[in-house]
Design a protein around this motif. Structure first.
Motif, PDB file in Angstrom:
ATOM      1  N   UNK A  37       2.274  53.568  49.401  1.00  0.00           N
ATOM      2  CA  UNK A  37       1.360  53.237  48.308  1.00  0.00           C
ATOM      3  C   UNK A  37       0.302  54.321  48.206  1.00  0.00           C
ATOM      4  N   UNK A  38      -0.300  54.431  47.023  1.00  0.00           N
ATOM      5  CA  UNK A  38      -1.353  55.426  46.821  1.00  0.00           C
ATOM      6  C   UNK A  38      -2.662  54.682  46.673  1.00  0.00           C
ATOM      7  N   UNK A  39      -3.625  55.035  47.483  1.00  0.00           N
ATOM      8  CA  UNK A  39      -4.927  54.379  47.475  1.00  0.00           C
ATOM      9  C   UNK A  39      -5.959  55.376  46.976  1.00  0.00           C
ATOM     10  N   UNK A  40      -6.799  54.928  46.076  1.00  0.00           N
ATOM     11  CA  UNK A  40      -7.825  55.799  45.507  1.00  0.00           C
ATOM     12  C   UNK A  40      -9.189  55.350  45.989  1.00  0.00           C
ATOM     13  N   UNK A  41      -9.907  56.288  46.600  1.00  0.00           N
ATOM     14  CA  UNK A  41     -11.264  55.996  47.060  1.00  0.00           C
ATOM     15  C   UNK A  41     -12.263  56.525  46.054  1.00  0.00           C
ATOM     16  N   UNK A  42     -13.358  55.804  45.876  1.00  0.00           N
ATOM     17  CA  UNK A  42     -14.413  56.194  44.952  1.00  0.00           C
ATOM     18  C   UNK A  42     -13.839  56.453  43.554  1.00  0.00           C
ATOM     19  N   UNK A  43     -13.016  55.519  43.099  1.00  0.00           N
ATOM     20  CA  UNK A  43     -12.330  55.677  41.827  1.00  0.00           C
ATOM     21  C   UNK A  43     -13.325  55.843  40.682  1.00  0.00           C
ATOM     22  N   UNK A  46     -17.835  60.686  41.241  1.00  0.00           N
ATOM     23  CA  UNK A  46     -17.689  62.029  41.815  1.00  0.00           C
ATOM     24  C   UNK A  46     -17.212  61.921  43.255  1.00  0.00           C
ATOM     25  N   UNK A  47     -16.280  62.759  43.582  1.00  0.00           N
ATOM     26  CA  UNK A  47     -15.746  62.690  44.927  1.00  0.00           C
ATOM     27  C   UNK A  47     -14.575  61.757  45.038  1.00  0.00           C
ATOM     28  N   UNK A  49     -11.017  60.457  45.593  1.00  0.00           N
ATOM     29  CA  UNK A  49      -9.919  60.972  46.423  1.00  0.00           C
ATOM     30  C   UNK A  49      -8.758  59.996  46.340  1.00  0.00           C
ATOM     31  N   UNK A  51      -5.077  59.078  48.305  1.00  0.00           N
ATOM     32  CA  UNK A  51      -4.296  59.333  49.514  1.00  0.00           C
ATOM     33  C   UNK A  51      -3.015  58.510  49.434  1.00  0.00           C
ATOM     34  N   UNK A  53      -0.276  56.628  51.347  1.00  0.00           N
ATOM     35  CA  UNK A  53      -0.246  56.076  52.709  1.00  0.00           C
ATOM     36  C   UNK A  53       1.020  55.277  52.941  1.00  0.00           C
ATOM     37  N   UNK A  99      -2.965  51.175  59.434  1.00  0.00           N
ATOM     38  CA  UNK A  99      -2.685  51.610  58.078  1.00  0.00           C
ATOM     39  C   UNK A  99      -2.023  50.543  57.214  1.00  0.00           C
ATOM     40  N   UNK A 183     -10.694  68.186  53.018  1.00  0.00           N
ATOM     41  CA  UNK A 183     -11.367  66.997  53.542  1.00  0.00           C
ATOM     42  C   UNK A 183     -10.704  66.499  54.823  1.00  0.00           C
ATOM     43  N   UNK A 186      -6.049  63.091  56.544  1.00  0.00           N
ATOM     44  CA  UNK A 186      -6.414  61.677  56.591  1.00  0.00           C
ATOM     45  C   UNK A 186      -5.462  60.902  57.494  1.00  0.00           C
TER      46      UNK A 186
END
Lengths: 198, 342, 78
Positions: A37-43, A46-47, A49, A51, A53, A99, A183, A186
């Motif tokens: 699956x693809x997880x998006x942080x701070x969707x 700014x910033x 990301x 990942x 996983x 995870x 970065x 991960x």
């Protein structure tokens, strides 16, 4: 024999979900089982990301350690696999996995979750390689054909890397050096107890 | 407006337009490549405000993001608490469990070898009185049977693969574990029912009274050889009662949380439920071992109390001298207290 | 004196009234377990593909979504 790993370069991942689609298609993964699956942080901020996983095939895998029926095993390439025949669906591996890789086909009360399923690094399972039975229970076995996992092969930006841990660490290091930022790898600290120093 | 001012305004507008459009027009066609290509990496990270994994982990301990999957658990990227859970389940718990349970068993064996059975304490008179009625006895045995099954199947999760697996092999062990899991989930319910009934029926007689502290201080008369007075239940039995009720409550609550995973709590909550369940179970198994010991071989006359419900009147006078049994047609008069009331 | 009912003597199957309580306790525990187990495990537990659909995904015919035509989520040796 190499120690294989996954590395998702969070600075390149564009959340296209090609890896997810490739995995689901190749192994006929039923709806609701999220091997990758693809997880998006701070969707949206700014910033941001993204990942990709899936099972990281950890060193000293926690899932294997806590399994009450010892249904896990590690191959010579350090791929962590398990036997669905022995699995009792208790769910301990999910509690232990940092995870969230183990997936269960049924919702509901403890004990009726069904057999655990997870990313196999495209290496199938304990059944004879490349047979119908192995495909039906564990998905395609690409490693036996000498190929690497399909998710990394299909990655549109080559952010998801799979293969010999040292080789992909080197690739990532060179990338970071070339572009001047990174970065980090991960999940590597948690999974393999190492970081990539750039 | 007069003609000259109108003309000046038009001229001003034209000049402004020309001067404004000029540079803009010039920019439109500019073809300089973006800065940085081919040059040395500037080290200026275009995503500099973004996070690194270690920063986030230190800050919030668990990384979650946004996914397009309806299963909310998939949004967790990393939960390092999984390694803590592994450490607890594989390193601490087996050792704590083994030490506590085996330690209790060994202590009981030693006690029996040194002390033998606690004797009747008087000459049996042949006359018996009712100590436990039908409901109490039935409920006790229902709960006890459930507890035995729960203890064995529960210990299988921790010790099964260490002790039984090497003996019977993976297939037999997996089949046994599968059925053990079903049995553990199923027998939990008569256990919970039994605990509730016990709590209701025996609560009043297990409240602390004035005989408890002297009883505890003299270890039930172990040191002095004299039987201290006690009510229907002595302080030791009250400790058992409260351990079972409170421990049973903890087991039931954590067990129900685990029986319906993620219905009430998230993954860290599920891990905490495991910790609570494991600790309570290990403690309660050790306590019940002591209870089983004293109730079977540890004390003469104890088993009959729960088996037939009746005890010899002299036994009652010796061990529970301050107990006034409920009206019994065989015993119109009270047993009478051995020591004067304080 | 312990009371002995004449009917107890007539029933030869159990040793004494005492054992009756113990055995019935065990029996009721088993009965309740089996009963609750049956209820618990017969409660409709939809497979995740039924329980978590999304607006963009059509699941009219799950036969196409599964691994092989007879996929049940359980281990299948054949």
């Amino acid at each position: 024999m190499a120690r294989v790993k996954f590395l998702c370069d969070a600075d390149r991942c564009i959340e296209c979900n090609a890896c997810v689609t490739a995995c689901k298609n190749e192994h006929d993964v039923p709806w609701g089982i999220n091997r990758r699956r693809v997880i998006t942080l701070r969707d949206g901020r700014p910033g941001e990301r993204s990942v990709s996983m899936a099972c990281m095939h950890c060193t000293e895998a926690p899932c294997a350690a806590v399994c009450p029926v010892d249904c896990f095993y590690t191959t010579a390439d350090a791929i962590v696999l398990h036997s669905k025949e022995l699995c009792i669906g208790c769910g301990y591996c999910f509690y232990a996995c940092p995870f969230g890789a183990p997936q269960y086909p049924r919702l509901g009360n403890f004990g009726s979750r069904g057999k655990m399923d997870k990313c196999t690094y495209c290496a199938g399972g304990p059944l004879p390689a490349s047979t119908e039975a192995e495909y039906r229970n564990y998905g395609r076995n690409r490693i036996a054909e000498g190929k690497l996992p399909l998710c990394a092969e299909m990655c549109s930006t080559k952010s998801l890397l799979a293969g010999d841990g040292e080789v992909i660490a080197q690739i990532y290091k060179e990338r970071v050096l070339q572009r001047g930022y990174g970065s980090g790898a991960w999940g590597w600290q948690t999974a393999y107890r190492e970081t990539i120093v750039t | 407006m007069s003609a000259p001012i109108r003309m000046a305004t038009v001229l001003l507008i034209c000049l402004t337009t020309i001067f404004a459009v000029g540079p803009v027009g010039a920019q439109h066609g500019r073809d300089t490549p973006p800065a940085g290509v081919g040059a040395q990496p500037s080290g200026a990270d275009p995503t500099a405000e973004s996070v690194t994994e270690s920063e986030l982990l230190n800050e919030i301990g668990k990384l979650q993001g946004r996914v397009t999957i309806p299963d909310g658990k998939a949004a967790i990227l990393v939960q390092p608490q999984g390694r803590t859970y592994q450490s607890f389940h594989e390193r601490w718990l087996p050792w704590i469990g083994a030490v506590v349970i085996l330690g209790m068993a060994i202590a009981l064996a030693v006690f029996y070898l040194i002390n033998g059975r606690i004797p009747f304490g008087a000459r049996p008179s042949g006359r018996t009185i009712v100590r436990f009625n039908r409901l109490e006895r039935f409920n006790h045995w229902m709960t006890a049977a459930s507890f035995i099954v729960l203890a064995i199947t529960g210990l299988n999760y921790v010790f099964g693969k260490r002790l039984l697996f090497p003996l019977i092999g993976p297939d037999a062990f997996a089949t046994w574990s599968q059925w053990a899991k079903f049995a553990h989930n199923a027998f939990a319910f008569p256990f919970m029912l039994g605990i509730v009934i016990m709590a209701i029926v025996w609560l009043r007689d297990n409240l602390p009274d004035r005989y408890d502290w002297p009883w505890l201080r003299s270890f039930g008369g172990f040191v002095s050889g004299e039987h201290p007075p006690a009510g229907r239940f002595n302080a030791g039995q009250k400790l058992i009662f409260w351990s079972v009720v409170l421990g049973g409550l903890a087991l039931s609550a954590s067990g129900l949380v685990m029986l319906f995973p993620f219905a009430l709590v998230d993954i860290n909550g599920m891990q905490v439920a495991q910790y609570v369940h494991a600790f309570s179970a290990v403690a309660l198994i050790a306590i019940i071992l002591a209870h089983i010991y004293i109730g079977t071989i540890g004390m003469v006359g104890a088993f009959e109390a729960m088996e037939s419900g009746r005890v010899d009147i002299e036994w009652a006078r010796t061990h529970h001298s301050a107990w006034i049994p409920p009206d019994d047609p065989d015993l119109p008069e009270r047993t009478g207290a051995r020591v004067p009331a304080e | 004196m312990t009371r002995i009912c004449p009917s107890e003597l007539a029933r030869g199957s159990l040793r004494s009234e005492a054992m009756r309580m113990i055995l019935s306790g065990i029996a009721i525990a088993c009965l309740i377990s089996v009963g609750v187990g049956a209820v618990l495990y017969s409660m409709s537990r939809p497979p995740v593909y039924e329980a978590m659909p999304m607006p963009g995904v059509r699941l009219d015919d799950p036969g196409h979504n599964l691994v092989g035509p007879r996929w049940t989520g359980r281990f299948d040796r054949s």
